[in-house]
Design a protein around this motif. Sequence first.
Motif, PDB file in Angstrom:
ATOM      1  N   GLN A   1       3.435  -7.616   7.356  1.00 32.47           N
ATOM      2  CA  GLN A   1       2.471  -6.556   7.052  1.00 32.47           C
ATOM      3  C   GLN A   1       3.031  -5.607   5.985  1.00 32.47           C
ATOM      4  O   GLN A   1       2.326  -5.214   5.054  1.00 32.47           O
ATOM      5  CB  GLN A   1       2.121  -5.740   8.314  1.00 32.47           C
ATOM      6  CG  GLN A   1       1.341  -6.515   9.332  1.00 32.47           C
ATOM      7  CD  GLN A   1       2.242  -7.222  10.333  1.00 32.47           C
ATOM      8  OE1 GLN A   1       3.463  -7.253  10.196  1.00 32.47           O
ATOM      9  NE2 GLN A   1       1.633  -7.814  11.343  1.00 32.47           N
ATOM     10  N   ARG A   2       4.299  -5.231   6.121  1.00 28.81           N
ATOM     11  CA  ARG A   2       4.905  -4.355   5.116  1.00 28.81           C
ATOM     12  C   ARG A   2       4.978  -5.043   3.767  1.00 28.81           C
ATOM     13  O   ARG A   2       4.782  -4.420   2.728  1.00 28.81           O
ATOM     14  CB  ARG A   2       6.293  -3.902   5.571  1.00 28.81           C
ATOM     15  CG  ARG A   2       6.235  -2.883   6.687  1.00 28.81           C
ATOM     16  CD  ARG A   2       7.604  -2.469   7.148  1.00 28.81           C
ATOM     17  NE  ARG A   2       7.500  -1.455   8.202  1.00 28.81           N
ATOM     18  CZ  ARG A   2       8.507  -1.096   8.969  1.00 28.81           C
ATOM     19  NH1 ARG A   2       9.709  -1.638   8.801  1.00 28.81           N
ATOM     20  NH2 ARG A   2       8.339  -0.183   9.898  1.00 28.81           N
ATOM     21  N   LYS A   3       5.259  -6.333   3.783  1.00 29.51           N
ATOM     22  CA  LYS A   3       5.313  -7.084   2.527  1.00 29.51           C
ATOM     23  C   LYS A   3       3.933  -7.095   1.862  1.00 29.51           C
ATOM     24  O   LYS A   3       3.825  -6.962   0.646  1.00 29.51           O
ATOM     25  CB  LYS A   3       5.802  -8.504   2.789  1.00 29.51           C
ATOM     26  CG  LYS A   3       6.152  -9.264   1.538  1.00 29.51           C
ATOM     27  CD  LYS A   3       6.839 -10.577   1.888  1.00 29.51           C
ATOM     28  CE  LYS A   3       7.336 -11.254   0.633  1.00 29.51           C
ATOM     29  NZ  LYS A   3       8.124 -12.450   0.951  1.00 29.51           N
ATOM     30  N   ALA A   4       2.875  -7.218   2.640  1.00 27.74           N
ATOM     31  CA  ALA A   4       1.514  -7.187   2.092  1.00 27.74           C
ATOM     32  C   ALA A   4       1.213  -5.814   1.478  1.00 27.74           C
ATOM     33  O   ALA A   4       0.587  -5.717   0.416  1.00 27.74           O
ATOM     34  CB  ALA A   4       0.499  -7.519   3.179  1.00 27.74           C
ATOM     35  N   ILE A   5       1.676  -4.758   2.133  1.00 27.93           N
ATOM     36  CA  ILE A   5       1.473  -3.392   1.614  1.00 27.93           C
ATOM     37  C   ILE A   5       2.258  -3.199   0.324  1.00 27.93           C
ATOM     38  O   ILE A   5       1.738  -2.654  -0.663  1.00 27.93           O
ATOM     39  CB  ILE A   5       1.857  -2.352   2.686  1.00 27.93           C
ATOM     40  CG1 ILE A   5       0.860  -2.413   3.842  1.00 27.93           C
ATOM     41  CG2 ILE A   5       1.938  -0.948   2.097  1.00 27.93           C
ATOM     42  CD1 ILE A   5       1.291  -1.669   5.093  1.00 27.93           C
ATOM     43  N   ILE A   6       3.501  -3.656   0.301  1.00 30.44           N
ATOM     44  CA  ILE A   6       4.335  -3.549  -0.901  1.00 30.44           C
ATOM     45  C   ILE A   6       3.711  -4.345  -2.045  1.00 30.44           C
ATOM     46  O   ILE A   6       3.670  -3.879  -3.184  1.00 30.44           O
ATOM     47  CB  ILE A   6       5.775  -4.031  -0.590  1.00 30.44           C
ATOM     48  CG1 ILE A   6       6.434  -3.084   0.409  1.00 30.44           C
ATOM     49  CG2 ILE A   6       6.594  -4.156  -1.870  1.00 30.44           C
ATOM     50  CD1 ILE A   6       7.670  -3.653   1.082  1.00 30.44           C
ATOM     51  N   HIS A   7       3.190  -5.524  -1.735  1.00 36.93           N
ATOM     52  CA  HIS A   7       2.530  -6.350  -2.743  1.00 36.93           C
ATOM     53  C   HIS A   7       1.339  -5.596  -3.351  1.00 36.93           C
ATOM     54  O   HIS A   7       1.147  -5.576  -4.566  1.00 36.93           O
ATOM     55  CB  HIS A   7       2.078  -7.672  -2.113  1.00 36.93           C
ATOM     56  CG  HIS A   7       1.507  -8.638  -3.092  1.00 36.93           C
ATOM     57  ND1 HIS A   7       0.157  -8.711  -3.359  1.00 36.93           N
ATOM     58  CD2 HIS A   7       2.102  -9.565  -3.879  1.00 36.93           C
ATOM     59  CE1 HIS A   7      -0.050  -9.641  -4.264  1.00 36.93           C
ATOM     60  NE2 HIS A   7       1.107 -10.176  -4.599  1.00 36.93           N
ATOM     61  N   LEU A   8       0.560  -4.948  -2.497  1.00 40.38           N
ATOM     62  CA  LEU A   8      -0.592  -4.190  -2.979  1.00 40.38           C
ATOM     63  C   LEU A   8      -0.155  -2.985  -3.821  1.00 40.38           C
ATOM     64  O   LEU A   8      -0.763  -2.680  -4.842  1.00 40.38           O
ATOM     65  CB  LEU A   8      -1.458  -3.748  -1.797  1.00 40.38           C
ATOM     66  CG  LEU A   8      -2.851  -3.240  -2.118  1.00 40.38           C
ATOM     67  CD1 LEU A   8      -3.648  -4.247  -2.948  1.00 40.38           C
ATOM     68  CD2 LEU A   8      -3.599  -2.923  -0.838  1.00 40.38           C
ATOM     69  N   LEU A   9       0.924  -2.306  -3.402  1.00 42.84           N
ATOM     70  CA  LEU A   9       1.453  -1.195  -4.200  1.00 42.84           C
ATOM     71  C   LEU A   9       1.867  -1.673  -5.593  1.00 42.84           C
ATOM     72  O   LEU A   9       1.660  -0.964  -6.582  1.00 42.84           O
ATOM     73  CB  LEU A   9       2.642  -0.541  -3.494  1.00 42.84           C
ATOM     74  CG  LEU A   9       2.314   0.345  -2.298  1.00 42.84           C
ATOM     75  CD1 LEU A   9       3.571   0.667  -1.507  1.00 42.84           C
ATOM     76  CD2 LEU A   9       1.617   1.627  -2.747  1.00 42.84           C
ATOM     77  N   LEU A  10       2.447  -2.847  -5.664  1.00 43.08           N
ATOM     78  CA  LEU A  10       2.824  -3.405  -6.969  1.00 43.08           C
ATOM     79  C   LEU A  10       1.590  -3.708  -7.816  1.00 43.08           C
ATOM     80  O   LEU A  10       1.601  -3.506  -9.030  1.00 43.08           O
ATOM     81  CB  LEU A  10       3.670  -4.664  -6.785  1.00 43.08           C
ATOM     82  CG  LEU A  10       5.118  -4.413  -6.377  1.00 43.08           C
ATOM     83  CD1 LEU A  10       5.762  -5.689  -5.853  1.00 43.08           C
ATOM     84  CD2 LEU A  10       5.912  -3.844  -7.548  1.00 43.08           C
ATOM     85  N   GLN A  11       0.518  -4.160  -7.181  1.00 37.55           N
ATOM     86  CA  GLN A  11      -0.721  -4.411  -7.921  1.00 37.55           C
ATOM     87  C   GLN A  11      -1.308  -3.103  -8.457  1.00 37.55           C
ATOM     88  O   GLN A  11      -1.952  -3.094  -9.494  1.00 37.55           O
ATOM     89  CB  GLN A  11      -1.735  -5.124  -7.032  1.00 37.55           C
ATOM     90  CG  GLN A  11      -1.353  -6.556  -6.735  1.00 37.55           C
ATOM     91  CD  GLN A  11      -2.337  -7.224  -5.796  1.00 37.55           C
ATOM     92  OE1 GLN A  11      -2.803  -6.635  -4.831  1.00 37.55           O
ATOM     93  NE2 GLN A  11      -2.645  -8.486  -6.090  1.00 37.55           N
ATOM     94  N   TYR A  12      -1.105  -2.003  -7.728  1.00 39.72           N
ATOM     95  CA  TYR A  12      -1.603  -0.686  -8.136  1.00 39.72           C
ATOM     96  C   TYR A  12      -0.560   0.097  -8.932  1.00 39.72           C
ATOM     97  O   TYR A  12      -0.716   1.296  -9.130  1.00 39.72           O
ATOM     98  CB  TYR A  12      -1.993   0.143  -6.905  1.00 39.72           C
ATOM     99  CG  TYR A  12      -3.340  -0.182  -6.323  1.00 39.72           C
ATOM    100  CD1 TYR A  12      -4.512   0.166  -6.981  1.00 39.72           C
ATOM    101  CD2 TYR A  12      -3.438  -0.819  -5.091  1.00 39.72           C
ATOM    102  CE1 TYR A  12      -5.745  -0.111  -6.431  1.00 39.72           C
ATOM    103  CE2 TYR A  12      -4.676  -1.094  -4.536  1.00 39.72           C
ATOM    104  CZ  TYR A  12      -5.818  -0.740  -5.208  1.00 39.72           C
ATOM    105  OH  TYR A  12      -7.038  -1.017  -4.667  1.00 39.72           O
ATOM    106  N   ARG A  13       0.492  -0.554  -9.377  1.00 45.35           N
ATOM    107  CA  ARG A  13       1.580   0.129 -10.094  1.00 45.35           C
ATOM    108  C   ARG A  13       1.023   0.999 -11.220  1.00 45.35           C
ATOM    109  O   ARG A  13       0.177   0.576 -11.989  1.00 45.35           O
ATOM    110  CB  ARG A  13       2.546  -0.898 -10.662  1.00 45.35           C
ATOM    111  CG  ARG A  13       3.679  -0.270 -11.453  1.00 45.35           C
ATOM    112  CD  ARG A  13       4.646  -1.305 -11.944  1.00 45.35           C
ATOM    113  NE  ARG A  13       5.807  -1.195 -11.085  1.00 45.35           N
ATOM    114  CZ  ARG A  13       6.681  -2.141 -10.861  1.00 45.35           C
ATOM    115  NH1 ARG A  13       6.536  -3.306 -11.416  1.00 45.35           N
ATOM    116  NH2 ARG A  13       7.708  -1.932 -10.085  1.00 45.35           N
ATOM    117  N   GLY A  14       1.509   2.262 -11.262  1.00 47.05           N
ATOM    118  CA  GLY A  14       1.065   3.198 -12.289  1.00 47.05           C
ATOM    119  C   GLY A  14      -0.227   3.914 -11.954  1.00 47.05           C
ATOM    120  O   GLY A  14      -0.746   4.672 -12.754  1.00 47.05           O
TER     121      GLY A  14
END
Length: 165
Positions: free
Chosen positions: A24-37
């Motif tokens: 679950q945390r990996k999915a959240i981190i992945h989404l944060l990377l998609q929203y980078r900036g």
Amino acid sequence: MSISEPLSDLCHRIEQMGIRVTSQRKAIIHLLLQYRGKHVTADDMVAVFKRKPGVVGRATVYRTLELLADRQVIDKHHFDNEVARYELREPDQKHAYHQLLCSRCKQARTIKEDWLGELEERIEQIHGFRVLDHHLIFIGRYNNSCDDASRSMAPRRSCSCTPFT
């Protein structure tokens, strides 16, 4: 560059902090990377995960974002008393980036320059207080970016400022 390399690097960095990286945390981190900036809310993230039922729940999103903000992996912003917005911190980033908040349309831009190093040194010398981080929001208006034809006091959303998301 694909997102898998930064995802792996970020997960490794988080594990080095003693934080367990669950699926679950990996999915959240992945989404944060998609929203980078970009400035994203927890509810923005929950809405994405609702499209994939059972992946990540609301409470997990909120808890993980708070944990990552506490560990300075992400920055937590409050613009003009609105809901918290989160932004991924770059690995070499010493402090939270500063924000420019338009007082008319309530939209924010990030500035990456950090000119407060000398001030932080003076604070430590004079007050014996070591600054670990700071968060600064400049409130104002861009020249000619908001609709100046209307002098209404109500916040405008027809501004050429970059939107939050």
